[in-house]
Scaffold this motif. Structure first.
Motif, PDB file in Angstrom:
ATOM      1  N   LYS A   1      -4.891   7.618  -5.892  1.00 29.38           N
ATOM      2  CA  LYS A   1      -5.444   5.526  -5.453  1.00 29.38           C
ATOM      3  C   LYS A   1      -3.986   4.892  -5.225  1.00 29.38           C
ATOM      4  O   LYS A   1      -4.093   3.631  -5.166  1.00 29.38           O
ATOM      5  N   ARG A   2      -2.343   5.757  -5.313  1.00 34.02           N
ATOM      6  CA  ARG A   2      -1.309   4.998  -5.124  1.00 34.02           C
ATOM      7  C   ARG A   2      -1.173   4.648  -3.950  1.00 34.02           C
ATOM      8  O   ARG A   2      -1.181   5.562  -3.155  1.00 34.02           O
ATOM      9  N   THR A   3      -0.417   3.855  -3.656  1.00 34.83           N
ATOM     10  CA  THR A   3      -0.449   3.406  -2.011  1.00 34.83           C
ATOM     11  C   THR A   3       1.742   3.135  -2.538  1.00 34.83           C
ATOM     12  O   THR A   3       2.171   2.196  -3.212  1.00 34.83           O
ATOM     13  N   VAL A   4       1.843   3.651  -0.918  1.00 36.79           N
ATOM     14  CA  VAL A   4       3.283   3.007  -1.350  1.00 36.79           C
ATOM     15  C   VAL A   4       3.342   2.070   0.901  1.00 36.79           C
ATOM     16  O   VAL A   4       3.091   2.432   1.473  1.00 36.79           O
ATOM     17  N   LYS A   5       4.269   2.117   1.171  1.00 35.95           N
ATOM     18  CA  LYS A   5       4.364   1.045   2.574  1.00 35.95           C
ATOM     19  C   LYS A   5       4.858   2.154   3.443  1.00 35.95           C
ATOM     20  O   LYS A   5       5.759   3.066   3.017  1.00 35.95           O
ATOM     21  N   ASP A   6       3.958   2.604   4.639  1.00 29.40           N
ATOM     22  CA  ASP A   6       4.886   2.954   5.732  1.00 29.40           C
ATOM     23  C   ASP A   6       6.174   2.310   6.396  1.00 29.40           C
ATOM     24  O   ASP A   6       6.250   1.042   6.017  1.00 29.40           O
ATOM     25  N   GLY A   7       6.281   3.234   7.546  1.00 32.77           N
ATOM     26  CA  GLY A   7       7.408   2.379   8.681  1.00 32.77           C
ATOM     27  C   GLY A   7       7.305   1.279   8.978  1.00 32.77           C
ATOM     28  O   GLY A   7       7.972   0.448   9.523  1.00 32.77           O
ATOM     29  N   ARG A   8       5.858   0.737   8.874  1.00 29.03           N
ATOM     30  CA  ARG A   8       5.472  -0.486   9.467  1.00 29.03           C
ATOM     31  C   ARG A   8       4.959  -1.474   8.610  1.00 29.03           C
ATOM     32  O   ARG A   8       4.237  -2.095   8.454  1.00 29.03           O
ATOM     33  N   ASN A   9       5.554  -1.162   7.118  1.00 27.03           N
ATOM     34  CA  ASN A   9       5.523  -1.732   6.255  1.00 27.03           C
ATOM     35  C   ASN A   9       3.710  -2.254   5.586  1.00 27.03           C
ATOM     36  O   ASN A   9       3.620  -3.378   5.628  1.00 27.03           O
ATOM     37  N   ARG A  10       3.735  -1.050   6.601  1.00 27.91           N
ATOM     38  CA  ARG A  10       1.549  -1.549   5.814  1.00 27.91           C
ATOM     39  C   ARG A  10       1.741  -0.193   4.106  1.00 27.91           C
ATOM     40  O   ARG A  10       2.608   0.892   4.364  1.00 27.91           O
ATOM     41  N   TYR A  11       0.800  -0.687   3.209  1.00 24.95           N
ATOM     42  CA  TYR A  11       0.291   0.139   2.670  1.00 24.95           C
ATOM     43  C   TYR A  11      -0.480   1.226   2.942  1.00 24.95           C
ATOM     44  O   TYR A  11      -1.469   0.507   4.036  1.00 24.95           O
ATOM     45  N   ARG A  12      -0.180   2.017   2.467  1.00 26.03           N
ATOM     46  CA  ARG A  12      -1.435   3.378   2.834  1.00 26.03           C
ATOM     47  C   ARG A  12      -1.141   4.550   2.174  1.00 26.03           C
ATOM     48  O   ARG A  12       0.088   4.146   0.797  1.00 26.03           O
ATOM     49  N   PRO A  13      -2.108   5.528   1.382  1.00 22.37           N
ATOM     50  CA  PRO A  13      -2.325   6.296   0.009  1.00 22.37           C
ATOM     51  C   PRO A  13      -0.779   7.072   0.862  1.00 22.37           C
ATOM     52  O   PRO A  13      -0.506   7.181   1.460  1.00 22.37           O
ATOM     53  N   MET A  14      -0.741   7.309  -0.943  1.00 25.51           N
ATOM     54  CA  MET A  14       1.320   7.842  -1.282  1.00 25.51           C
ATOM     55  C   MET A  14       0.725   9.397  -0.580  1.00 25.51           C
ATOM     56  O   MET A  14       1.237  10.250   0.016  1.00 25.51           O
ATOM     57  N   TRP A  15      -0.423   9.988  -0.569  1.00 24.78           N
ATOM     58  CA  TRP A  15      -0.776  11.364  -0.406  1.00 24.78           C
ATOM     59  C   TRP A  15      -1.242  11.627   0.763  1.00 24.78           C
ATOM     60  O   TRP A  15      -0.337  12.698   1.021  1.00 24.78           O
TER      61      TRP A  15
END
Length: 299
Positions: free
Chosen positions: A198-212
């Motif tokens: 369930k953990r999310t992080v920001k990707d290169g486009r500054n959008r949140y996506r699941p960390m896994w």
């Protein structure tokens, strides 16, 4: 009574635990010499002995990095080190290795004590498996806090992770139990799996996506991106607990993580749920992973 010479005792132990058809060939001595050479260069350390008396070796951090270089893989894809496993005979670590073998079914080594012809015959009889040794990572961090390069507290480690999209298995998490752990502790680890998924992080486009998904790119369209990878529990009958009873208790105590909900359209929705799968090493070893040897929740 004078104590036995350690070197003589080591030789006696090695001879005692060799198969009767393989009387300490020079090839074994060469492997021991190679291990000692790796130890000299601080790539491995002696980690104790298995319950059968076999000497155990563990990679150091430098050894793990060197192995990654030989395999042409990033270090972070290799997984972690099973620290301290040798102190208790490394029963769990050895069972993880056996599970990986049972799921991948590598081709027998033609240079083994068997003849090359026997090895090829054995390979033809052996049920097919998934992936190769390069497809696996062990002791993989399931991060609750921190980053891939610097993990924080509160997470856990997956026993092994398989990525074999060429065999229809884009991502599979594997946990091994030796029938010593009670069901509540296994279910508690599933809680950590779900927290990680369930953990999310920001990707290169500054959008949140699941960390896994930042580590494992399993593709899929938008609807498939809501699905989670399966978790396989493999039981080894070493302890006194029953694999089937433990499985039933684990599924009951982790129902919230795998049970879907019925929609208005009449079907069950399993978005955000973990497909939970169970098997034992006995049936995997005998029949292989392509046979009907798995039980699954919710099915």
């Amino acid at each position: 009574m004078a104590p036995a010479d350690p070197g003589v005792q080591d030789k006696q132990d090695a001879q005692e635990h060799q198969p009767v058809w393989m009387p300490l060939p020079s090839r074994t001595r060469a492997h021991c010499a190679a291990a000692q050479d790796l130890k000299k260069h601080r790539l491995v350390v002696e980690a104790g002995h298995s319950r059968a008396g076999e000497r155990l070796w563990s990679l150091t951090a430098a050894g793990l990095e060197a192995a990654a270089g030989e395999l042409g893989r990033p270090v972070r894809e290799m997984g972690g080190l099973a620290r301290g496993a040798g102190r208790a005979g490394a029963a769990h670590a050895l069972c993880v290795g056996e599970t990986i073998w049972a799921l991948s079914r590598p081709t027998p080594d033609p240079e083994s004590p068997q003849s090359a012809t026997d090895a090829l015959v054995e390979a033809a009889r052996m049920p097919s498996g998934f992936g190769t040794i390069d497809s696996w990572s062990t002791e993989v961090a399931l991060l609750a806090t921190g980053t891939w390069t610097m993990a924080g507290r509160g997470g856990a480690q997956a026993g092994a992770v398989l990525t074999a999209p060429e065999h229809g298995v884009p991502l599979l998490f594997v946990e091994v139990d030796t029938c010593h752990m009670d069901a509540q502790r296994i279910a508690a680890k599933l809680d950590k799996y779900m927290r990680f998924f369930k953990r999310t992080v920001k990707d290169g486009r500054n959008r949140y996506r699941p960390m896994w998904r930042t580590r494992w790119d399993v593709g899929g369209d938008f609807s498939e991106r809501l699905l989670l990878p399966p978790l396989l529990l493999v039981f080894h009958r070493i302890g006194t607990r029953s694999p089937h009873s433990t499985w039933e208790l684990v599924t009951e105590r982790s129902r919230e993580h795998w049970q879907g909900h019925r929609t208005e359209a009449g079907y069950r929705n399993y978005d955000g749920k973990i497909p939970l799968v169970f098997s034992t090493i006995d049936v995997l070893r005998e029949h292989g992973p392509t046979a009907p040897v798995f039980h699954r929740r919710p099915r």
